[in-house]
Design an enzyme around this catalytic site. Structure first.
Site, short mmCIF file in Angstrom:
data_model
loop_
_atom_site.label_atom_id
_atom_site.label_comp_id
_atom_site.label_asym_id
_atom_site.label_seq_id
_atom_site.Cartn_x
_atom_site.Cartn_y
_atom_site.Cartn_z
N CYS A 173 4.12 1.10 2.07
CA CYS A 173 5.05 -0.02 1.38
C CYS A 173 5.22 -1.23 2.23
O CYS A 173 6.00 -2.05 2.05
CB CYS A 173 6.29 0.58 0.84
SG CYS A 173 5.99 1.92 -0.28
N VAL A 222 0.71 -1.24 0.10
CA VAL A 222 0.25 0.07 0.13
C VAL A 222 0.85 1.11 -0.10
O VAL A 222 2.00 1.34 0.53
CB VAL A 222 -0.85 -0.04 1.27
CG1 VAL A 222 -0.02 0.06 2.48
CG2 VAL A 222 -2.01 1.12 1.23
N PHE A 276 6.21 6.05 -10.12
CA PHE A 276 7.05 6.50 -9.07
C PHE A 276 6.17 7.52 -8.21
O PHE A 276 5.73 8.40 -9.18
CB PHE A 276 8.61 7.06 -9.28
CG PHE A 276 8.63 8.14 -10.23
CD1 PHE A 276 8.51 9.44 -9.89
CD2 PHE A 276 9.07 7.76 -11.66
CE1 PHE A 276 8.63 10.26 -10.77
CE2 PHE A 276 8.82 8.76 -12.68
CZ PHE A 276 8.81 10.21 -12.15
#
Length: 244
Positions: free
Chosen positions: A176, A82, A159
């Protein structure tokens, strides 16, 4: 002569239509309807995206409760856990044909990291990799997240670099999936402290220019600013998603 990299700045856009735009451009690139690599740049409203590796432990706040915090939620096809997108964050979605560069996903991820590290160096920030983890750090603090998807060697997703992002949003998740990670931003790392984007008006443009130049250099491309209409005007599926 280097091949072009069509840089399309979408400005501030909701997440959902840009997700569909990426998918449409990826298909068009794979079918040869678009003959150049693309870098979409965008700033989203507050949204959490759940990658294929998202763990229940990465969501201490239940998904159903996130809208109460003003945050949309999307489950998507990219790799990774996430992460958060929101105002003050420069998000880049490269639509790149890796067969014309190097058909190697791990190489591509390292090049995205390298491009962000190069861009941060231009801003006086010592970005670095963290062994075994995807993204870019400044010391122990994470400044950029990366998550991609590849279809027939055409990339999308990409990104997210925190520029003047309100980092409090990351408290709603385990970013993450990394326990104890501290998030940071270009503003914080350049001594901005609590100053706002409005008080440092050039920080966004300086960061944007540095990232575009670094990514083009990494992939051996020539920066070519384009509008979406110039690149995909003959592809109704791509043009329609932003006007719907």
């Amino acid at each position: 002569m280097r091949l072009p990299l069509a840089v399309i700045d979408l400005g501030h856009r909701p997440y959902a239509p840009v997700l569909e735009l990426q998918r449409a451009l990826c298909r068009a690139r794979g079918e040869g309807l678009i003959d150049q690599d693309i870098l979409l740049l965008v700033e989203h409203g507050p949204v959490m995206t759940l990658g294929r590796s998202t763990k229940p432990s990465s969501l201490p706040v239940p998904i159903a409760d996130l809208p109460a915090h003003g945050v949309e939620v999307f489950e998507i096809e990219r790799g990774g856990d996430v992460t958060f997108h929101g105002p003050g964050q420069l998000v880049g979605y490269p639509i790149v044909d890796l067969q014309k560069l190097k058909p190697d996903l791990h190489w591509y991820l390292r090049e995205l990291e390298g491009g962000l590290i190069d861009a941060l160096a231009t801003l006086g920030i010592p970005g670095q990799r963290s062994q075994g983890q995807t993204g870019v750090w400044v010391g122990s603090r994470k400044i950029a997240s990366i998550g991609v998807h590849v279809k027939k060697w055409i990339t999308f997703h990409g990104f997210a670099l925190n520029v003047t992002t309100d980092l409090k949003y990351f408290d709603l998740i385990v970013p993450c999936g990394i326990d104890g990670v501290e998030m940071t931003s270009v503003l914080r790392e350049t001594g901005g402290g609590g100053r706002s984007r409005e008080e440092t008006p050039n920080i966004w443009e300086r960061t944007r220019e540095a990232v575009v130049a670094a990514m083009a250099a990494r992939f051996g491309r020539e920066v070519t600013p384009r509008s979406l209409d110039e690149v995909a005007g003959n592809i109704p599926e791509a043009m329609g998603v932003l006007s719907a």
